[in-house]
Design an enzyme around this catalytic site. Structure first.
Site, PDB file in Angstrom:
ATOM      1  CE1 TYR A  73      -3.900   2.428   0.319  1.00  0.00           C
ATOM      2  CE2 TYR A  73      -2.727   3.107   2.317  1.00  0.00           C
ATOM      3  CZ  TYR A  73      -3.649   3.138   1.433  1.00  0.00           C
ATOM      4  OH  TYR A  73      -4.614   4.453   1.477  1.00  0.00           O
ATOM      5  N   GLY A 102       2.987   1.379  -3.388  1.00  0.00           N
ATOM      6  CA  GLY A 102       2.271   1.453  -4.197  1.00  0.00           C
ATOM      7  C   GLY A 102       1.558   2.981  -4.393  1.00  0.00           C
ATOM      8  CE  LYS A 103      -3.804   4.856  -2.225  1.00  0.00           C
ATOM      9  NZ  LYS A 103      -4.603   5.262  -3.136  1.00  0.00           N
ATOM     10  CG  ASN A 118      -5.794   7.581  10.687  1.00  0.00           C
ATOM     11  OD1 ASN A 118      -4.905   7.841  10.066  1.00  0.00           O
ATOM     12  ND2 ASN A 118      -6.261   6.672  11.396  1.00  0.00           N
ATOM     13  CG  ASN A 125     -10.983  -2.593  14.559  1.00  0.00           C
ATOM     14  OD1 ASN A 125     -11.632  -3.061  13.790  1.00  0.00           O
ATOM     15  ND2 ASN A 125      -9.687  -3.178  14.855  1.00  0.00           N
ATOM     16  CB  THR A 147      -0.864  10.443  18.315  1.00  0.00           C
ATOM     17  OG1 THR A 147       0.337  10.718  17.498  1.00  0.00           O
ATOM     18  CG2 THR A 147      -0.288  10.449  19.706  1.00  0.00           C
ATOM     19  CG  ASP A 194       0.516   0.690  13.840  1.00  0.00           C
ATOM     20  OD1 ASP A 194      -0.314   0.884  13.049  1.00  0.00           O
ATOM     21  OD2 ASP A 194       0.311   1.154  14.992  1.00  0.00           O
ATOM     22  CD  GLN A 240       4.937  11.576  17.351  1.00  0.00           C
ATOM     23  OE1 GLN A 240       6.051  11.525  16.672  1.00  0.00           O
ATOM     24  NE2 GLN A 240       4.777  12.276  18.250  1.00  0.00           N
ATOM     25  NE  ARG A 241       1.681   8.458   9.248  1.00  0.00           N
ATOM     26  CZ  ARG A 241       1.224   7.301   8.776  1.00  0.00           C
ATOM     27  NH1 ARG A 241      -0.249   6.985   8.500  1.00  0.00           N
ATOM     28  NH2 ARG A 241       2.107   6.591   8.576  1.00  0.00           N
TER      29      ARG A 241
END
Length: 313
Positions: A145, A148-149, A174, A190, A210, A273, A276-277
Protein backbone atom coordinates in the site's frame (compact mmCIF):
# COMPACT_ATOMS: atom_id res chain seq x y z
CA UNK A 1 -23.69 20.29 -20.88
CA UNK A 2 -23.30 18.95 -17.37
CA UNK A 3 -19.78 18.27 -16.21
CA UNK A 4 -19.01 14.54 -16.56
CA UNK A 5 -17.03 13.12 -13.64
CA UNK A 6 -15.54 9.63 -13.22
CA UNK A 7 -15.05 8.36 -9.65
CA UNK A 8 -12.99 5.16 -9.40
CA UNK A 9 -13.54 3.27 -6.16
CA UNK A 10 -16.88 5.07 -6.19
CA UNK A 11 -18.79 2.61 -4.00
CA UNK A 12 -16.19 2.61 -1.23
CA UNK A 13 -16.21 4.71 1.93
CA UNK A 14 -14.88 8.00 0.53
CA UNK A 15 -15.94 7.31 -3.06
CA UNK A 16 -19.61 6.82 -2.20
CA UNK A 17 -19.68 9.98 -0.10
CA UNK A 18 -18.08 11.89 -3.00
CA UNK A 19 -20.58 10.44 -5.51
CA UNK A 20 -23.41 11.46 -3.23
CA UNK A 21 -22.12 15.05 -3.04
CA UNK A 22 -21.51 15.31 -6.80
CA UNK A 23 -24.91 13.84 -7.78
CA UNK A 24 -26.69 16.24 -5.40
CA UNK A 25 -24.73 19.07 -7.07
CA UNK A 26 -26.15 18.11 -10.48
CA UNK A 27 -22.94 16.64 -11.89
CA UNK A 28 -23.09 13.63 -14.25
CA UNK A 29 -21.30 10.91 -12.28
CA UNK A 30 -19.85 7.63 -13.55
CA UNK A 31 -19.11 5.46 -10.50
CA UNK A 32 -16.62 2.66 -11.22
CA UNK A 33 -15.80 -0.10 -8.74
CA UNK A 34 -14.85 -3.79 -8.71
CA UNK A 35 -16.63 -4.20 -5.32
CA UNK A 36 -13.65 -5.82 -3.57
CA UNK A 37 -14.10 -3.52 -0.55
CA UNK A 38 -16.78 -1.17 -1.89
CA UNK A 39 -20.46 -1.94 -1.43
CA UNK A 40 -23.39 -1.39 -3.76
CA UNK A 41 -25.41 -0.54 -0.65
CA UNK A 42 -23.33 2.66 -0.29
CA UNK A 43 -24.64 3.99 -3.62
CA UNK A 44 -27.97 2.10 -3.90
CA UNK A 45 -29.95 5.28 -3.19
CA UNK A 46 -28.30 6.97 -6.21
CA UNK A 47 -29.22 4.23 -8.71
CA UNK A 48 -32.05 5.52 -10.85
CA UNK A 49 -30.94 9.15 -10.60
CA UNK A 50 -30.68 10.51 -14.17
CA UNK A 51 -27.14 11.83 -13.54
CA UNK A 52 -25.68 8.68 -11.94
CA UNK A 53 -24.27 5.56 -13.59
CA UNK A 54 -22.68 2.54 -11.88
CA UNK A 55 -20.15 0.33 -13.69
CA UNK A 56 -18.37 -2.79 -12.44
CA UNK A 57 -14.78 -2.45 -13.58
CA UNK A 58 -11.28 -3.09 -12.22
CA UNK A 59 -8.91 -0.15 -12.82
CA UNK A 60 -5.98 -2.50 -13.44
CA UNK A 61 -7.57 -2.83 -16.90
CA UNK A 62 -7.92 0.16 -19.26
CA UNK A 63 -11.20 2.05 -19.37
CA UNK A 64 -12.49 3.93 -22.41
CA UNK A 65 -15.04 6.60 -21.49
CA UNK A 66 -15.52 10.32 -22.17
CA UNK A 67 -15.25 12.47 -19.04
CA UNK A 68 -14.13 15.95 -17.97
CA UNK A 69 -12.70 15.09 -14.55
CA UNK A 70 -11.40 11.92 -12.87
CA UNK A 71 -11.22 11.23 -9.14
CA UNK A 72 -8.92 8.21 -8.75
CA UNK A 73 -9.92 6.69 -5.39
CA UNK A 74 -9.66 2.99 -6.30
CA UNK A 75 -7.57 0.98 -3.82
CA UNK A 76 -8.31 -0.92 -0.60
CA UNK A 77 -7.21 1.41 2.19
CA UNK A 78 -7.31 -0.64 5.39
CA UNK A 79 -4.46 -3.00 6.38
CA UNK A 80 -6.76 -6.05 6.61
CA UNK A 81 -7.99 -5.53 3.05
CA UNK A 82 -4.80 -4.36 1.34
CA UNK A 83 -2.72 -7.15 2.90
CA UNK A 84 -5.21 -9.82 1.80
CA UNK A 85 -3.83 -9.73 -1.76
CA UNK A 86 -0.74 -7.50 -1.62
CA UNK A 87 0.22 -8.06 -5.29
CA UNK A 88 -3.23 -6.92 -6.42
CA UNK A 89 -3.01 -3.91 -4.06
CA UNK A 90 0.22 -2.78 -5.72
CA UNK A 91 -1.29 -3.39 -9.17
CA UNK A 92 -4.35 -1.33 -8.24
CA UNK A 93 -2.19 1.62 -7.21
CA UNK A 94 0.35 1.40 -10.05
CA UNK A 95 -1.51 -0.11 -13.04
CA UNK A 96 -4.63 1.76 -11.93
CA UNK A 97 -2.74 5.06 -11.97
CA UNK A 98 -1.23 4.30 -15.39
CA UNK A 99 -4.66 3.46 -16.84
CA UNK A 100 -6.42 6.49 -15.36
CA UNK A 101 -3.57 8.82 -16.36
CA UNK A 102 -3.72 7.38 -19.87
CA UNK A 103 -7.45 8.06 -19.98
CA UNK A 104 -6.97 11.62 -18.68
CA UNK A 105 -4.31 12.24 -21.31
CA UNK A 106 -6.56 10.93 -24.11
CA UNK A 107 -9.65 12.96 -23.17
CA UNK A 108 -7.72 15.95 -21.71
CA UNK A 109 -9.39 15.56 -18.31
CA UNK A 110 -8.23 16.98 -15.00
CA UNK A 111 -7.30 14.06 -12.72
CA UNK A 112 -7.26 13.83 -8.92
CA UNK A 113 -5.21 11.24 -7.04
CA UNK A 114 -6.29 10.07 -3.59
CA UNK A 115 -2.88 9.50 -2.04
CA UNK A 116 -2.29 8.83 1.63
CA UNK A 117 -0.42 9.84 4.76
CA UNK A 118 1.12 6.35 4.52
CA UNK A 119 3.61 7.82 2.03
CA UNK A 120 5.31 9.29 5.14
CA UNK A 121 5.69 5.80 6.69
CA UNK A 122 6.72 5.93 10.36
CA UNK A 123 7.68 9.62 10.37
CA UNK A 124 10.71 11.14 12.08
CA UNK A 125 9.21 14.63 11.56
CA UNK A 126 6.08 15.69 13.47
CA UNK A 127 3.68 17.00 12.25
CA UNK A 128 4.31 15.98 8.63
CA UNK A 129 4.56 18.73 5.97
CA UNK A 130 4.26 17.89 2.26
CA UNK A 131 7.99 18.55 1.85
CA UNK A 132 8.87 15.57 4.11
CA UNK A 133 10.00 12.55 2.06
CA UNK A 134 9.03 9.95 4.62
CA UNK A 135 10.52 6.87 6.27
CA UNK A 136 8.98 3.83 4.59
CA UNK A 137 9.95 0.16 4.75
CA UNK A 138 9.93 -1.01 1.09
CA UNK A 139 9.70 -4.75 1.92
CA UNK A 140 7.32 -4.96 4.90
CA UNK A 141 3.73 -6.27 5.05
CA UNK A 142 2.34 -2.72 4.61
CA UNK A 143 4.64 -1.88 1.70
CA UNK A 144 2.17 -2.96 -1.00
CA UNK A 145 0.00 0.00 0.00
CA UNK A 146 2.65 2.53 1.10
CA UNK A 147 4.97 2.01 -1.87
CA UNK A 148 2.08 1.54 -4.31
CA UNK A 149 0.76 4.97 -3.38
CA UNK A 150 4.24 6.50 -3.51
CA UNK A 151 4.74 5.07 -7.02
CA UNK A 152 1.32 6.40 -8.06
CA UNK A 153 2.39 9.91 -6.99
CA UNK A 154 5.59 9.47 -9.04
CA UNK A 155 3.52 8.55 -12.10
CA UNK A 156 1.18 11.52 -11.63
CA UNK A 157 4.04 14.00 -11.47
CA UNK A 158 5.87 12.37 -14.40
CA UNK A 159 2.70 12.60 -16.54
CA UNK A 160 2.39 16.23 -15.45
CA UNK A 161 6.00 17.04 -16.40
CA UNK A 162 6.17 14.90 -19.55
CA UNK A 163 2.64 15.39 -20.96
CA UNK A 164 1.54 18.61 -19.21
CA UNK A 165 -1.35 16.68 -17.63
CA UNK A 166 -3.61 18.64 -15.27
CA UNK A 167 -3.13 16.77 -11.97
CA UNK A 168 -4.29 17.24 -8.37
CA UNK A 169 -2.76 15.12 -5.59
CA UNK A 170 -4.12 14.91 -2.03
CA UNK A 171 -2.54 12.98 0.86
CA UNK A 172 -5.39 11.73 3.03
CA UNK A 173 -4.93 11.32 6.78
CA UNK A 174 -7.22 9.15 8.94
CA UNK A 175 -10.84 9.74 7.95
CA UNK A 176 -13.97 8.28 9.52
CA UNK A 177 -17.75 8.47 9.24
CA UNK A 178 -20.81 6.78 7.71
CA UNK A 179 -20.21 4.18 4.92
CA UNK A 180 -17.02 2.87 6.52
CA UNK A 181 -16.68 -0.90 6.16
CA UNK A 182 -17.58 -2.46 9.55
CA UNK A 183 -14.75 -5.04 9.27
CA UNK A 184 -12.01 -2.89 7.77
CA UNK A 185 -9.77 -3.15 10.84
CA UNK A 186 -9.34 0.61 11.15
CA UNK A 187 -9.42 1.99 14.63
CA UNK A 188 -12.64 4.06 14.60
CA UNK A 189 -14.79 1.35 13.02
CA UNK A 190 -13.08 -1.30 15.21
CA UNK A 191 -13.81 0.54 18.45
CA UNK A 192 -17.38 1.53 17.54
CA UNK A 193 -18.40 -1.95 16.33
CA UNK A 194 -16.76 -3.66 19.32
CA UNK A 195 -18.47 -1.28 21.76
CA UNK A 196 -21.87 -1.73 20.09
CA UNK A 197 -21.49 -5.52 20.33
CA UNK A 198 -20.42 -5.32 23.98
CA UNK A 199 -16.95 -6.71 23.15
CA UNK A 200 -13.66 -5.49 24.62
CA UNK A 201 -11.95 -2.73 22.62
CA UNK A 202 -8.69 -3.90 21.01
CA UNK A 203 -5.74 -1.62 21.84
CA UNK A 204 -2.45 -2.34 20.07
CA UNK A 205 0.74 -1.61 21.99
CA UNK A 206 0.37 0.71 25.00
CA UNK A 207 -2.29 2.84 23.33
CA UNK A 208 -0.08 5.93 23.42
CA UNK A 209 0.42 6.04 19.64
CA UNK A 210 -1.41 9.01 18.14
CA UNK A 211 -3.61 9.66 15.12
CA UNK A 212 -5.61 12.60 13.82
CA UNK A 213 -9.20 11.92 12.79
CA UNK A 214 -11.01 13.86 10.07
CA UNK A 215 -14.77 13.52 9.60
CA UNK A 216 -15.76 12.43 6.10
CA UNK A 217 -17.86 15.54 5.27
CA UNK A 218 -14.81 17.75 5.85
CA UNK A 219 -12.64 15.48 3.70
CA UNK A 220 -15.07 15.47 0.76
CA UNK A 221 -15.25 19.28 0.96
CA UNK A 222 -11.46 19.29 0.66
CA UNK A 223 -11.56 16.97 -2.36
CA UNK A 224 -13.95 19.28 -4.21
CA UNK A 225 -11.93 22.39 -3.35
CA UNK A 226 -8.74 20.74 -4.60
CA UNK A 227 -10.37 19.55 -7.85
CA UNK A 228 -11.67 23.06 -8.56
CA UNK A 229 -8.44 24.84 -7.55
CA UNK A 230 -6.41 26.93 -10.01
CA UNK A 231 -4.65 25.15 -12.86
CA UNK A 232 -1.00 24.54 -12.11
CA UNK A 233 -1.56 23.95 -8.41
CA UNK A 234 -0.80 20.24 -8.36
CA UNK A 235 -0.19 19.54 -4.69
CA UNK A 236 0.52 17.21 -3.04
CA UNK A 237 -1.69 18.64 -0.30
CA UNK A 238 -2.16 17.11 3.15
CA UNK A 239 -5.80 16.73 4.18
CA UNK A 240 -6.69 15.65 7.67
CA UNK A 241 -7.51 16.98 11.10
CA UNK A 242 -4.48 18.31 13.01
CA UNK A 243 -6.20 17.52 16.32
CA UNK A 244 -4.15 14.66 17.79
CA UNK A 245 -5.50 11.86 19.99
CA UNK A 246 -3.94 8.77 21.53
CA UNK A 247 -5.64 5.43 20.92
CA UNK A 248 -6.57 5.36 24.62
CA UNK A 249 -8.27 8.77 24.35
CA UNK A 250 -10.23 7.61 21.30
CA UNK A 251 -11.27 4.39 23.06
CA UNK A 252 -12.46 6.34 26.10
CA UNK A 253 -14.50 8.70 23.89
CA UNK A 254 -16.18 5.77 22.11
CA UNK A 255 -16.95 3.96 25.39
CA UNK A 256 -18.49 7.13 26.86
CA UNK A 257 -20.69 7.75 23.79
CA UNK A 258 -21.79 4.13 23.27
CA UNK A 259 -22.10 3.11 26.92
CA UNK A 260 -22.19 -0.54 27.95
CA UNK A 261 -19.66 -2.66 29.81
CA UNK A 262 -16.83 -3.04 27.27
CA UNK A 263 -13.28 -2.90 28.62
CA UNK A 264 -9.89 -2.38 26.97
CA UNK A 265 -7.87 -5.39 25.74
CA UNK A 266 -4.19 -4.82 24.95
CA UNK A 267 -2.40 -6.65 22.10
CA UNK A 268 1.09 -6.43 20.54
CA UNK A 269 1.72 -3.58 18.10
CA UNK A 270 1.55 -4.67 14.40
CA UNK A 271 4.69 -4.52 12.22
CA UNK A 272 5.55 -1.05 10.86
CA UNK A 273 2.61 0.58 12.64
CA UNK A 274 3.55 4.28 12.90
CA UNK A 275 3.77 5.80 16.40
CA UNK A 276 2.62 9.26 15.34
CA UNK A 277 0.56 10.63 12.49
CA UNK A 278 -0.54 14.26 12.28
CA UNK A 279 -0.85 16.49 9.22
CA UNK A 280 0.56 19.95 8.75
CA UNK A 281 -2.36 21.50 6.82
CA UNK A 282 -0.86 24.98 6.30
CA UNK A 283 -0.86 24.51 2.50
CA UNK A 284 -4.54 23.44 2.38
CA UNK A 285 -5.47 26.47 4.49
CA UNK A 286 -3.45 28.87 2.35
CA UNK A 287 -4.31 27.57 -1.14
CA UNK A 288 -7.80 26.11 -0.66
CA UNK A 289 -9.17 27.95 2.38
CA UNK A 290 -9.79 24.49 3.82
CA UNK A 291 -9.64 23.16 7.36
CA UNK A 292 -11.77 20.61 9.24
CA UNK A 293 -14.81 21.95 11.08
CA UNK A 294 -16.43 18.84 12.63
CA UNK A 295 -15.30 18.07 16.20
CA UNK A 296 -14.37 14.47 17.03
CA UNK A 297 -17.30 13.96 19.42
CA UNK A 298 -19.86 15.20 16.85
CA UNK A 299 -18.36 13.02 14.12
CA UNK A 300 -18.24 9.98 16.40
CA UNK A 301 -21.95 10.39 17.23
CA UNK A 302 -22.84 10.34 13.51
CA UNK A 303 -20.58 7.31 12.97
CA UNK A 304 -22.05 5.43 15.93
CA UNK A 305 -25.58 6.12 14.64
CA UNK A 306 -24.58 4.67 11.25
CA UNK A 307 -23.01 1.52 12.72
CA UNK A 308 -25.97 0.96 15.04
CA UNK A 309 -28.16 0.33 11.97
CA UNK A 310 -25.64 -2.22 10.61
CA UNK A 311 -24.72 -4.03 13.83
CA UNK A 312 -28.29 -4.35 15.10
CA UNK A 313 -29.98 -5.04 11.74
Amino acid sequence: MNKRVLVTGGSGFLGSQLCNRLVKGGVDVLCVDNFFTGSKANVAHLIGAPNFELMRHDVTFPLYVEVDQIYNLACPASPIHYQFDPVQTTKTSVHGAINMLGLAKRVKARIFQASTSEVYGDPELHPQPESYWGKVNPIGPRSCYDEGKRCAETLFFDYHRQHNLDIKVVRIFNTYGPNMHPNDGRVVSNFVVQALKGEDLTIYGDGQQTRSFCYVDDMIDGFERMMESEKGFTGPVNMGNPGEFTMLELAENVLRLVGGKSKLAFHPLPTDDPRQRKPDISLAKEKLGWEPRVHLEDGLQETIAYFKKIVHS
